[in-house]
Design a protein around this motif. Structure first.
Motif, PDB file in Angstrom:
ATOM      1  N   ARG A 738       0.851  -1.201   0.000  1.00 50.32           N
ATOM      2  CA  ARG A 738       0.000   0.000   0.000  1.00 50.32           C
ATOM      3  C   ARG A 738       0.883   1.246   0.000  1.00 50.32           C
ATOM      4  O   ARG A 738       1.804   1.352   0.812  1.00 50.32           O
ATOM      5  N   PHE A 739       0.598   2.147  -0.896  1.00 49.46           N
ATOM      6  CA  PHE A 739       1.379   3.378  -0.942  1.00 49.46           C
ATOM      7  C   PHE A 739       0.575   4.463  -1.631  1.00 49.46           C
ATOM      8  O   PHE A 739       0.062   4.252  -2.736  1.00 49.46           O
ATOM      9  N   GLU A 775       9.358   5.596  -1.642  1.00 43.95           N
ATOM     10  CA  GLU A 775       8.127   4.905  -1.238  1.00 43.95           C
ATOM     11  C   GLU A 775       6.889   5.455  -1.949  1.00 43.95           C
ATOM     12  O   GLU A 775       5.798   5.484  -1.385  1.00 43.95           O
ATOM     13  N   ASN A 776       7.080   5.860  -3.185  1.00 46.42           N
ATOM     14  CA  ASN A 776       5.926   6.342  -3.944  1.00 46.42           C
ATOM     15  C   ASN A 776       5.797   5.616  -5.277  1.00 46.42           C
ATOM     16  O   ASN A 776       5.122   6.095  -6.186  1.00 46.42           O
ATOM     17  N   GLY A 777       6.448   4.496  -5.412  1.00 49.66           N
ATOM     18  CA  GLY A 777       6.338   3.732  -6.652  1.00 49.66           C
ATOM     19  C   GLY A 777       6.760   2.299  -6.420  1.00 49.66           C
ATOM     20  O   GLY A 777       7.476   1.975  -5.478  1.00 49.66           O
ATOM     21  N   LYS A 807      -4.842  -1.455 -14.509  1.00 44.83           N
ATOM     22  CA  LYS A 807      -6.155  -2.120 -14.528  1.00 44.83           C
ATOM     23  C   LYS A 807      -6.727  -2.177 -13.106  1.00 44.83           C
ATOM     24  O   LYS A 807      -7.929  -2.338 -12.911  1.00 44.83           O
ATOM     25  N   ASP A 808      -5.853  -2.036 -12.118  1.00 47.65           N
ATOM     26  CA  ASP A 808      -6.322  -1.986 -10.731  1.00 47.65           C
ATOM     27  C   ASP A 808      -6.820  -0.563 -10.446  1.00 47.65           C
ATOM     28  O   ASP A 808      -6.110   0.415 -10.673  1.00 47.65           O
ATOM     29  N   ASP A 809      -8.053  -0.486  -9.936  1.00 49.54           N
ATOM     30  CA  ASP A 809      -8.678   0.831  -9.758  1.00 49.54           C
ATOM     31  C   ASP A 809      -7.861   1.740  -8.855  1.00 49.54           C
ATOM     32  O   ASP A 809      -7.647   2.917  -9.161  1.00 49.54           O
ATOM     33  N   SER A 810      -7.434   1.212  -7.707  1.00 46.59           N
ATOM     34  CA  SER A 810      -6.743   2.064  -6.738  1.00 46.59           C
ATOM     35  C   SER A 810      -5.423   2.555  -7.321  1.00 46.59           C
ATOM     36  O   SER A 810      -5.037   3.715  -7.135  1.00 46.59           O
ATOM     37  N   TYR A 811      -4.747   1.706  -8.060  1.00 43.46           N
ATOM     38  CA  TYR A 811      -3.466   2.093  -8.655  1.00 43.46           C
ATOM     39  C   TYR A 811      -3.681   3.153  -9.729  1.00 43.46           C
ATOM     40  O   TYR A 811      -2.956   4.160  -9.785  1.00 43.46           O
TER      41      TYR A 811
END
Lengths: 881, 103
Positions: A738-739, A775-777, A807-811
């Motif tokens: 998670r980031f 920690e942002n990628g 394709k992942d919504d949060s990403y």
């Protein structure tokens, strides 16, 4: 009198086919159908059902079809209607979906007249529509060696007369004149248990009652549509039930009868309805409490007998008191299904899901944990959820230390602990999970079911039982403990045990801890009859098959000579001698294998080595998925099965033929489901209540002393059948990264890697992932089957990965919002994951079964390790900090 | 294709192995074979890194295996003449915790 007996049948919307059977039983009465006055009261029935009655019975002179439409929902009104019109001196009651046995009326009347009794009682047998609708018991306390027992006021036996199923009017015939003289009719204001009131009134006036313990006169059919058996009731109905109960109990107490069994029995039924009601408010429950408290508070526990076990006695006493007298405890519909503490003889049969929890709690009730959380008082699944907190290893660590270091027992499990399963936590901290014999039993059985009659190449061993803890136990792998249980099985003959596996017992249970891959292969390769392989997971299977590819020459040489000359592990001379003695020189087989290997490994090698090979059983989900794909190269058409889904010796699911989904398997663990989706409330649900298409993490409770133990595994429920969830393993929640608003599971990243492989042909054989320095990628580390990456365009690969991650919504949201940087790929040296495993195994001195591949590099130690494995394209040197 | 040449020097029960070149997935099996066949009766095994250009994970796995083997025999395994870059690998991967490094 024209007729010998009147039979009254209330008819309410019964299927023609079913009612025909009822009619058939009447036609077959040995007393002679024409001697029976049959009054069928068609009560509030639809036209199509009503017309069927006329079609079937309209032509018979002795049948009176009466229609009664009064909107009431109990059989009391039609029975009273029938009683008003009955002309025969005796009367019996037959429900429209049941049957009399052929001699019932003749025999019952014979005894009735012979003894001048007012009531004659006989037995009922039942037929089930479904297994789960088991009725209340028909067992009695009467002496069943006697054909006839006469009871009068001088021979009164309360307990026998008012225990068990004592309320049914359908198991009796009555003297009609006696009923009329005493004005005995059904109380139409009592909606449930009206039979009880009727019979209590009869017994209060009767001079003589005839019991026929040996005579089965009535055939009772249980279907799901019957008025009596419907389990979902509204508040108004249940309050009416309670008020009706008041009349029943008052009547019985007025006559001075033994009412304990009736009060507890009927209140148990009501309590069951109450916990299954959707509409009962706290106020409604309090109303019911006010009505019934005076009765519940005066009864005492029943006597233990063949009718009521010790458990049933306790439950019949405690359950209604808990539900009715403590209304604030059971709010909302928790369903009758959730009940666990009700004796199967006296209530609906419990499902295996309920039974496993009941047994776990019952077995461990006297342990320290059992006493602390009141296992004896837990009656329902929700009671278990309320009383016992969720747990993790932090709770158990000090307790297990007391066991292993001091020799304590009975803390978490009442059963002797056979061994401790060693496992690694997130920070590679060791955990010891207890194994008991009963916990291992279904796992042992599963292995036997899969192996007896087969010849198995087993890619695992038990651990040597060397260092004992102070509670006389050892550490072992889960598979090692299961193997020990198999070999200890008394029902298995020595020849069956010896035949099951290619390796001899001295190798399966080695005296020394060492890597025995080479030795296992010597025995397995030499055996032409191997028809299946079993490995703890596909990583181990893949490593073993790769080992063949790299070491076949040495293996063939040693098979030819019958010696482990090329076995490089350091073992004692004694062990080496044992191995040597078990090997047999087989130059023919060695030559055969050499010829196969010299053809190369481009075509799948396993079917060529072992022509009888049918399958590989090895868990290949989650973090092992990447190896499952790589195995294809070796297996070809040989089937891969995941086998069972087991976690910490809890058998969670068994693989089915339905798309390889797991069916929940409640043999040695009770599993609860915790919704894993981001928008869920996190409240645990029970198996019958899970929803298709939703993801859940799991809590397990086991015989060996884990209670509501939190697992990181997340499953996806895909199908339900008979309240059993069928699911697939989705991911390990502890591997989720998670980031900055993005949340990526292990499953998502594994899918991305798989898509990358398919699209580019890049030979990825392993991977891991971590966050970049800011920690942002995301950084994805790929291990391919060669270390020369000079021809690989990392930027292209990185772009492809980024595209698929979106394709992942949060990403995608985080990327579009600019809070994360694009993913990048790095390549790490071949065998980096295996190197990490080797280091851990060296430190901990344990076999590879325990160690999972690293996916999420989530701590500085792992980060330093894996960063040092990154290959730099420019100079193929090291990427150090 | 990688190249590796191996020389072995046995003095009593002390074996010193000099590897020249790269120890990677291709050459590790060769080194393994050469060392395994020479360990009979050896109580001290030293791997000299002075001419090793590169060692990959596959090669490092051999070191772990030899450490295990020598410990099981009651013997000793050590490495010597590590370049700084290789030494940093040893610390990053934790090998310095259990492999003896001679200066």
């Amino acid at each position: 009198m024209k007729y010998a007996i009147t039979v009254i049948t209330p008819f309410y919307n019964v299927d023609r086919e079913v009612f025909q059977k009822c009619c058939g039983s009447m036609f077959k009465q040995t007393i002679g159908f024409e001697r029976i006055e049959w009054i069928v009261v068609v009560h509030n029935s639809k036209e199509e059902y009503r017309s069927a009655v006329y079609e079937l019975l309209g032509s018979y002179d002795n049948v009176r079809i009466m229609v009664l439409n009064d909107g009431k929902h109990t059989p009391s009104a039609p029975r009273n209607y029938g009683l008003e019109h009955a002309s025969a001196p005796y009367v019996g009651f037959l429900d429209s979906d049941d049957m009399f046995t052929p001699q019932c009326l003749q025999k019952a009347l014979f005894h009735m007249k012979k003894n001048d009794a007012q009531i004659t009682w006989f037995r009922r047998e039942y037929e089930l529509e479904s297994y789960h609708n088991r009725p209340v018991t028909e067992i009695v306390l009467w002496d069943q060696t006697r054909e006839e027992i006469i009871v009068d006021k001088d021979n009164w036996d309360d307990e026998k007369m008012f225990s068990g199923v004592c309320g049914m009017v359908t198991s009796r015939i009555y003297d009609k004149r006696f009923l009329d003289k005493n004005g005995i009719r059904f109380d139409e204001e009592v909606p449930f248990g009206e039979d009880y009131l009727f019979n209590l009134e009869c017994y209060g006036h009767a001079e003589k009652i005839c019991y026929l313990p040996q005579m089965i006169g009535y055939h009772y059919y249980i279907n799901s549509g019957s008025l009596v058996q419907k389990s979902s009731k509204d508040a108004q109905t249940l309050i009416a039930f309670a008020k009706g109960y008041q009349k029943i109990f008052d009547k019985g107490l007025e006559y001075g009868f033994f009412m304990n069994a009736i009060i507890s029995g009927l209140c148990c039924v009501l309590a069951g309805f109450m916990i299954g009601s959707d509409s009962l408010t706290l106020e409604d429950r309090q109303t019911i409490k006010e009505i019934l408290a005076p009765y519940l508070e005066q009864i005492t526990p029943l006597r233990v007998s063949k009718l009521y076990s010790e458990k049933a006695v306790r439950e019949r006493y405690e359950f209604p008191r808990a539900v009715i007298l403590e209304p604030e405890k059971y709010i909302g519909n928790i369903g009758y299904d959730t009940l666990i503490a009700f004796d199967a003889k006296s209530a609906q049969a419990l499902s295996p899901y309920q039974i496993v929890l009941r047994n776990i709690l019952h077995r461990n009730q006297k342990t320290d944990i059992g006493a602390r959380y009141g296992f004896t008082k837990i009656l329902t699944l929700t009671g278990f959820r309320s009383n016992v907190p969720e747990s993790d290893y932090d709770i158990y660590e000090p307790l297990i230390k007391l066991q292993t270091n001091i020799g304590e027992s009975g803390i978490i499990t009442a059963d002797p602990i056979k061994s401790y399963m060693f496992t690694l936590g997130k920070m590679s901290n060791p955990k010891l999970i207890p194994c008991t014999e009963i916990q291992l039993e279904p796992l042992k059985q599963l292995l036997l079911d899969n192996c007896v009659g087969k010849r198995t190449f087993l890619m695992l061993e038990s651990m040597p039982q060397k260092d004992r803890f102070n509670d006389n136990t050892y550490v072992n792998t889960a598979h090692g403990s299961i193997l020990s249980a198999v070999f200890a099985d008394q029902d298995l003959s020595p020849s069956e045990k010896n035949h099951m596996f290619t390796a001899p017992p001295e190798i399966i249970f080695p005296a020394e801890l060492t890597d025995l891959t080479y030795i296992r292969l010597l025995f397995a390769l030499a055996d032409r009859n191997v028809d299946q392989m079993i490995a703890p997971n596909t990583w181990e299977a893949w490593c073993t098959l790769r080992f063949i590819e790299k070491n076949w020459k040495n293996l063939c040489a040693d098979i030819a000579s019958g010696t482990p000359a090329h076995f490089g592990q350091a073992v004692s001379d004694e062990f080496r001698e044992i191995i040597t003695n078990r090997l047999t020189a087989d130059p023919d087989r060695a030559a055969e294998l050499t010829a196969i290997f010299e053809e190369g490994f481009d075509d799948p090698i396993i079917p060529r080595i072992w022509k009888k090979m049918t399958r590989l059983i090895a868990f290949g989900e989650g973090c092992f998925t990447v190896y499952t794909e790589s195995l294809r190269r070796y297996l070809g058409d040989v089937v891969h099965e995941n086998g069972c889904y087991m976690e910490l010796t809890a058998l969670v699911g068994t693989e089915t033929k339905k798309n390889g989904l797991y069916a929940l398997d409640p043999r040695n663990a009770f599993v609860e489901f915790v919704p894993a989706d981001a928008d869920s409330d996190g409240k645990t649900v029970f198996a019958p209540d899970v929803e298709i298409g939703k993801r859940y993490s799991l809590l397990i409770s086991t015989y060996s002393g884990l209670y509501r133990y939190r697992l990181d595994d997340v499953v996806l429920v895909e199908f339900m059948h008979n309240s059993t969830p069928f699911f697939s393993y989705d991911y390990d929640a502890s591997q989720t990264v998670r980031f900055n608003g993005a949340s990526l599971t292990e499953h998502t990243i594994c899918s991305v890697v798989k898509e990358l492989q398919n699209e580019t042909g890049l030979p990825v054989c392993d991977f891991a992932y971590m966050l970049n320095e800011q920690e942002n990628g995301l950084v994805v580390l790929l291990e391919t089957d060669h270390d020369d990456i000079s021809n690989i365009d990392k930027n292209t690969i990185s772009d492809l990965i980024e595209k698929r991650l979106k394709k992942d919504d949060s990403y995608r949201r985080a990327a579009d919002g600019g809070s994360i940087t694009p993913a990048r790929v790095e390549f790490m040296e071949q065998e980096s994951q295996l190197f990490y495993r080797d280091v851990l195994m060296f430190r901990l001195n344990f076999p590879p079964d325990f160690i999972k591949p690293v996916r999420y590099i989530d701590n500085p130690v792992k980060e330093r390790f894996f960063k040092s494995r990154i290959i730099h394209q420019e100079d193929q040197t090291y990427a150090n900090d | 294709m990688s190249m590796l040449s191996v020389t072995k020097n046995l003095e009593g029960t002390k074996l010193t192995v000099n590897a020249v070149g790269r120890i990677d997935t291709y050459t590790a099996p060769q080194l393994d074979d050469e060392v395994t066949s020479a360990l009979e009766g050896v109580t001290e095994f030293v791997l000299d890194f002075s001419q090793i250009e590169y060692i990959s994970s596959a090669g490092l796995r051999l070191l772990v295996a030899w450490q295990k083997t020598m410990t099981a025999k009651g013997g000793r395994f050590s490495v010597c003449h590590l370049a700084d870059s290789i030494y940093s690998i040893f610390t990053a991967t934790g090998l310095t915790d259990f492999i003896d490094i001679q200066k």
